[in-house]
Design a protein around this motif. Sequence first.
Motif, mmCIF file in Angstrom:
data_model
loop_
_atom_site.group_PDB
_atom_site.id
_atom_site.type_symbol
_atom_site.label_atom_id
_atom_site.label_comp_id
_atom_site.label_asym_id
_atom_site.label_seq_id
_atom_site.Cartn_x
_atom_site.Cartn_y
_atom_site.Cartn_z
ATOM 1 N N LEU A 19 0.829 -1.207 0.000
ATOM 2 C CA LEU A 19 0.000 0.000 0.000
ATOM 3 C C LEU A 19 0.864 1.259 0.000
ATOM 4 C CD1 LEU A 19 -2.590 -1.238 2.635
ATOM 5 C CD2 LEU A 19 -3.027 -0.932 0.201
ATOM 6 N N HIS A 22 2.272 1.758 -3.406
ATOM 7 C CA HIS A 22 1.205 2.299 -4.251
ATOM 8 C C HIS A 22 1.105 3.810 -4.082
ATOM 9 C CE1 HIS A 22 -2.699 2.915 -6.150
ATOM 10 N NE2 HIS A 22 -3.050 3.561 -5.049
ATOM 11 N N ASN A 130 -7.851 -5.608 4.120
ATOM 12 C CA ASN A 130 -8.762 -5.311 3.010
ATOM 13 C C ASN A 130 -8.220 -4.112 2.236
ATOM 14 O OD1 ASN A 130 -10.897 -4.360 1.369
ATOM 15 N ND2 ASN A 130 -12.409 -5.318 2.723
ATOM 16 N N ARG A 131 -7.520 -4.387 1.129
ATOM 17 C CA ARG A 131 -6.840 -3.327 0.373
ATOM 18 C C ARG A 131 -7.814 -2.262 -0.130
ATOM 19 N NH1 ARG A 131 -1.905 -3.152 -2.439
ATOM 20 N NH2 ARG A 131 -1.888 -1.671 -4.182
ATOM 21 N N LYS A 132 -8.929 -2.684 -0.713
ATOM 22 C CA LYS A 132 -9.894 -1.738 -1.255
ATOM 23 C C LYS A 132 -10.451 -0.834 -0.160
ATOM 24 C CE LYS A 132 -14.074 -1.553 -4.124
ATOM 25 N NZ LYS A 132 -14.827 -0.644 -3.240
ATOM 26 N N HIS A 133 -10.796 -1.425 0.969
ATOM 27 C CA HIS A 133 -11.342 -0.656 2.090
ATOM 28 C C HIS A 133 -10.325 0.357 2.612
ATOM 29 C CE1 HIS A 133 -13.429 0.212 5.850
ATOM 30 N NE2 HIS A 133 -12.342 -0.131 6.521
ATOM 31 N N LEU A 135 -7.649 1.700 1.033
ATOM 32 C CA LEU A 135 -7.381 2.777 0.067
ATOM 33 C C LEU A 135 -8.570 3.718 -0.061
ATOM 34 C CD1 LEU A 135 -5.384 0.913 -2.722
ATOM 35 C CD2 LEU A 135 -4.526 2.509 -0.987
ATOM 36 N N ASP A 136 -9.783 3.186 0.075
ATOM 37 C CA ASP A 136 -10.970 4.058 0.046
ATOM 38 C C ASP A 136 -10.921 5.054 1.202
ATOM 39 O OD1 ASP A 136 -13.827 4.699 -0.841
ATOM 40 O OD2 ASP A 136 -14.124 4.140 1.262
ATOM 41 N N ARG A 137 -10.587 4.591 2.389
ATOM 42 C CA ARG A 137 -10.506 5.483 3.546
ATOM 43 C C ARG A 137 -9.338 6.460 3.395
ATOM 44 N NH1 ARG A 137 -11.553 2.889 9.292
ATOM 45 N NH2 ARG A 137 -11.692 5.127 9.686
ATOM 46 N N TYR A 139 -7.922 7.643 0.510
ATOM 47 C CA TYR A 139 -8.157 8.657 -0.515
ATOM 48 C C TYR A 139 -9.265 9.628 -0.139
ATOM 49 C CZ TYR A 139 -4.897 6.518 -3.760
ATOM 50 O OH TYR A 139 -3.758 6.053 -4.359
#
Length: 296
Positions: A19, A22, A130-133, A135-137, A139
């Motif tokens: 992460l 990224h 949870n990568r998606k969770h 990165l959502d928080r 960004y």
Amino acid sequence: MDDITVVIPVYNQAFPLSLTLHGFTQQETPYNKVPIIVVDDGSTEPVEAIVETYANELNIQYISIPQGGRSRARNRGIEQIKDGLIIFNDADRIPRQNFIKSHYETYKKLGNNYIIVGQVRDLYLAEQQNRKHILDRFYHKKGDRIPQYCRLVYSLYSDEGTTDSQIAWLSMFSGNLSISKSLLNQVGNFDEGFKEWGFEHFELGFRAHLNGAKFYYQKEAQNVHLAHPRRLNNYIDSMKNSHDYFYKKHNMEVVRHLLDFMLGKLSLEELDQISRHGHTLENQLVKKSFVKITNF
């Protein structure tokens, strides 16, 4: 840009590192091509494989060393760099988009004798993998905050980022920090005698302070720490051991009282008085700000 290098020490933490890297792909151009050195401190997790997945997106170098601690890992990164600005970013801290730019522009404005302290933020997660969770928080800036200790020591700086405090070295967090190679050549690298958590970054800052270096707080240079629970008793024991080593090396009043401050027994203002006068001043109406040990 050949006068900036990012150093990331890592021991395991393969998932957080993915992460963090990224985040470096999202830096503003041309800062997304700045050299990055990942120093693997004897990990058993597949750190090299994580680095390889970013080989086409980042200007990245992987170095593996036998496990020797964070100071040694950072020093191996430093040894690869000839000159310019070195930015330290821990493996579990995702940089915001202008992270490198903010450090670098401040360095170009202030020069080699300044240590630039970025803004540390914490993000506590229920879903650690949870990568998606995550990165959502990240960004959408959901729920990240400046930790209590950091807020406390950032108060040593003016709104413009300057300070005349004698204890600004307390804000030297090696997870978000930049320092010139020439200043490190002058004061020395991280002390590899620190084996447990903490204080190796403070001690380097203290050494730099004794050598006349100045500190600057750049609040725009933000990274977000993927915070995790800590075992408090082990944490305190590590601090005590590190402080003992620190005080044996620098037998000075302000260092002697550092542990009392870190354990919430002495206020920031009282420690500042000790740094200036060698003792606290009695019968003085001063604000008293204390560390909350559970907030590290």
